[in-house]
Every structure is written in structure tokens, then in C-alpha cells.
Design a protein around this motif. Sequence first.
Motif: not given
Length: 598
Positions: A310, A303, A334-335, A306-307, A299, A327-330
Motif C-alpha cells: 500500500r 500476504t 488474499g488481500f 500488504f501494508e 497482490y 483495496a480488495e480481497s480474493s
Amino acid sequence: MKNIRNFCIIAHIDHGKSTLADRLLGATQTVTAREEKAQLLDNMDLERERGITIKSHAIQMEYKYKGEDYILNLIDTPGHVDFSYEVSRSIAACEGALLIVDAAQSIQAQTISNLYLALENDLEIIPVLNKVDLPSANPEEVSDDIIDLLGCKLEDIIHASGKTGFGVENILAAIIEKIPAPKGNVDEPLQALIFDSHYNPFRGIEVIFRVKNGEIRKGQKIKFMATGNEYFADEVGTLKLNQVPKSVISTGDVGYLISGIKEAKEVKVGDTLTDAKTPTTNMITGFEDVKPMVFAGIYPVDTDDFEDLRASMEKLQLNDASLVFVAESSAALGFGFRCGFLGMLHLEIIQERLEREYDMTVITTVPNVSYLAYTKKDPEVSFVINNPSDLPEPSKLDRVEEPYIKATIITKADYVGNVMSLCIEKRGVITNQTYLTTERVELTFDMPLAEIVFDFYDRLKTVSKGYASFDYSPIGMRTSKLVKLDVLLNAQSVDALSALIHESNAYNIGKKMCEKLRELIPRQQFDIPIQAAIGAKIIARETIKALRKDVTAKCYGGDISRKRKLLEKQKKGKKRMRLVGNVEIPQEAFMAVLKLND
């Protein structure tokens, strides 16, 4: 084509592959004396610092032998078990392999597993006994081990030393004499295997391939068979120390291709390249998809990044085809991404590379493996669980299956007892014990993969004083009694710290986790309870005491009840604060959970 030789170097970690590759480059004058340096092919800072090869590297050498000019394509491969996918891809592009064995350390687990990989692909094996100049070398005994393993003759084993350069001429002669020239037909449609790729920020993606049939020309329109995309070959060439552009690369040769591809998804390692106008109908097979062994969440600290994360992960995947992510979220972080790795060293290297090469500071969750769960409603249909939070309620659960591995450990006879007790502690069952020599023993265990994920390798090295070597292969799923262990901070569950653990270990691990977190989480203005729970049952608890302010300082003298009143008032304030208070978990706490036995 008859003067081309494609070969790779395989060995256990630290048996001198990269050093010997340096000597071969020096002997064929591929590099000048000025360019020479140790671990020449390892061009990542990380590889130099740790003294390990992470990425396989291809390089072309030219050598004159008995009046004829030969082209030798060498691929140096990593030795660590976590990078075995790199080795398997290199082997797919070769006809022969140098099997290097350290004369002081003899045959180790990784030597054997890499050898089997090479034999499955029908490679010609040339045994090389390296480091014969060391005072602790034992060439006679190790030669016998090699003969037992390969079934070769004593005179087939080449004695060499990567440090002094002794025996390098004999190795080059053996490569030319013994390794077969590549087979293929120049007149057939183009068919080339992509076995590696790199991301270049200025020129896009560089694809490294081996031509099986046909030829590839500069400016030709080519097609990637897995994706069906077509591109122009802007530049093709061979890989010396730097790239050397050529107008054509013919059958049997290894080269690189630049076609201005910017999208990481469009290049798949193991794909077949062909001509867009007259494509070949058959793809090159024998290239399996990577099987990740360890899963962890990665992670971004912020946040908003994130992009960027990626994009960094996609570029890194080009450079390391064994990285798999979705991709996943917690709720807590967060993402982010759920990533599959080949082992703990692989996870560590990826985290380090993200930080160095792409400036991404990331949080890594507790690694785990993937399980199969069956519910009572439908006990025949399984579904995969990569994240402990996906596990159904215990009341709905029928059974959980976990992946098992066959672990092969080679160690000195003195340490057999220590190694066995470590494996039994990790729920291993011994299946075989063979004395390779009077000193060295091969032990085989069936073990749950989850048990070797954390600290097994480090502890194995400790109990065997660094002498044990370890290799494993998956043997399928087995039913186990697993429970989901949750960590509650201030009565809130932290999903990033959840883990699936065998029932027998749950209490111990829960207790250790709580103790470790108590040391690492900074004190707040209020008491923080840290609890380990299985379902609704709390199995361990620690409390981080509040920072106290001396509110009674202004009451000097006077009645005790006045002090009591002030303390009661403070207690109420702390209680209210605890209801709205958020506990920040430092990054070290996530990592420390992995090192519970330290």
C-alpha cells in the motif's frame, strides 16, 4: 514576464522528442558537455532500457536572442498512447507546443491525438520535421501531410535533426517569435496549477507547478485548494538539470515547491495552490480526472507485505498520477488492490517499477475492463462490475453493457486486409476508411474495449509488419452477450483466473486457457483436472497426470492380481490425497493467460 516561454514537445512514439530535447539543452548551454548523454531527461533506468519516455519532465533553459535574455520552460512528454494523461497535464501548463513528425515515418495516430489535445487548449503549434538526415527520409511528401493536417504554410515547417543538431537554432527562434508570453497579473492573489509531483524519500513530496497569477515566496504560508491543507513553502525554485532554489517565483513561470509533506493523499495533481492569508476564490479548471481503461488485481506474494505494498503504491501514484487503486480481497490470493491502468504497457511498467524501485514482488491477475450490469428485479438501475466474481447469477441477470471505443488505425495500403480481418475477429465494426495518400490508409472501427486489452496491439504490429499505428477514444456503453468463464482446478474455482467473455469466444478461450495451464502447472502426486466452466456447465477440460511411483517393482514374477491389488491400493491413496491436496499456481500461469495466441 514577457521574456518567458512555456512549451512542450508532442509526437508519436519514437519520433525523436527526447533526442531533440537533448539538443535544445545543449544549444542553450543548460548542460555542460560533461553532463551530456542520450535521453538526458529520462532519469528512470526503465526509460533508458526501453528507449521510451514514461514520465513528462520539466526543465528550464536560458537563451539570449537578439540581445535579450529569455527563459524557456520545456516539458518533454511521453509518446505512447498509454501515457497520454502525462501529455494532457503538460499541455495544461504551456502556451505552445513543438509538434514533431518523423520525416521517414510521416504522421502517425498518436501525432494526431496529441495535436487535438493541444488545439483544444489553444496552444500555438510549431511543426518540426525531424530526422531529415536519414537516407529513408521523404521531407517533401511528409511536409504535404503536415500542411493537410495543420493548414500551415510550407515555410512554417522547420527542418531539423535531433542526431546532428541541424535546425536547433531555427527551433529556438520560432519558440521565441511565435509562442505567446504567459498572461497573468502579479498583483492578484497567488493562483498556481500543480501539474506534476515526485516523492523524495529525504525531503517529502516535491510539487511541480505553473504560476498563473500572483507570486510564490520562500517561507510563505500556502494552501492546497482541493484538500484545504495549509503548509509553509520551505523551498521554492526552478528546475534546471538539478533544482535551483530561488526566493520568489513569479507569474508565468514554472517551479517546484518543497514543504515537508509526507502524506501521499494530500497532494492532488491538477489542484490549485494559493496563499493561505489572501486565497484566490477560483480554482484553475480544465483538468479532467483520469479515465482508467484496463483493470487488474495486484497482490503481494506474501500476504504479510500488504501494508508495504500500500505504501509503495501511494508513493508510485505521486510519480504517476494516472494510477488508480482500491483495496480488495480474493479467496485465492488474499488481500491486494484493484488497480486501474491506461493500457497494457502501463500495467507492465507499474509492475516493473514496483519490483525495481520498491522491492515488491507482486502477482497480477487477468486484466479486464469495467462493465455495467442490470438485474431483472430492477432493469433500470445499473451497477459497475470491475471484477468478474461480482457478476450476479445468470438467472437474475437482465443484461450486461460493455464499454466500446472508436479505434483509429493508420497503416500502409498493403496491410488493409490483414488489419481488417484482425479487427473483425475482435468483434470490430468498420465505420470509415480514408486514403490519406495513395500509400497510407486511415481505418476507423467501433470495437469493444475488452477485445483490445490483451494482445490486440501486439498482433496489430505483427499483421502490419510494424507499420500500423493505433489510437482510441471511448464512445460509451453498449449491450453485449457476455458470459462469465470460470477456471476450476481440482474442482475448486480460482477467482483470479475468472474472466467476462463474449459468448461467441467462450469455448475457444476456455479450451486455450486449459491447455496453457496444463503446460505451466507442475505435476503433483495426484491427477489434477483443469476445467473451464460457464455457470454449472463445463465447456473444456484438461488433466495433469499424477507423478507415479513404481509400486509393483517389488513384485517380480507371480500373479497379475497381486500387481493389480497394489495399483488399486495406490489409486485409493491418490484419491484421498486429491481431496486434501492444494494446487499451487505459479506466477507465469497468471501472465500466460494473457498471451493465449502465442
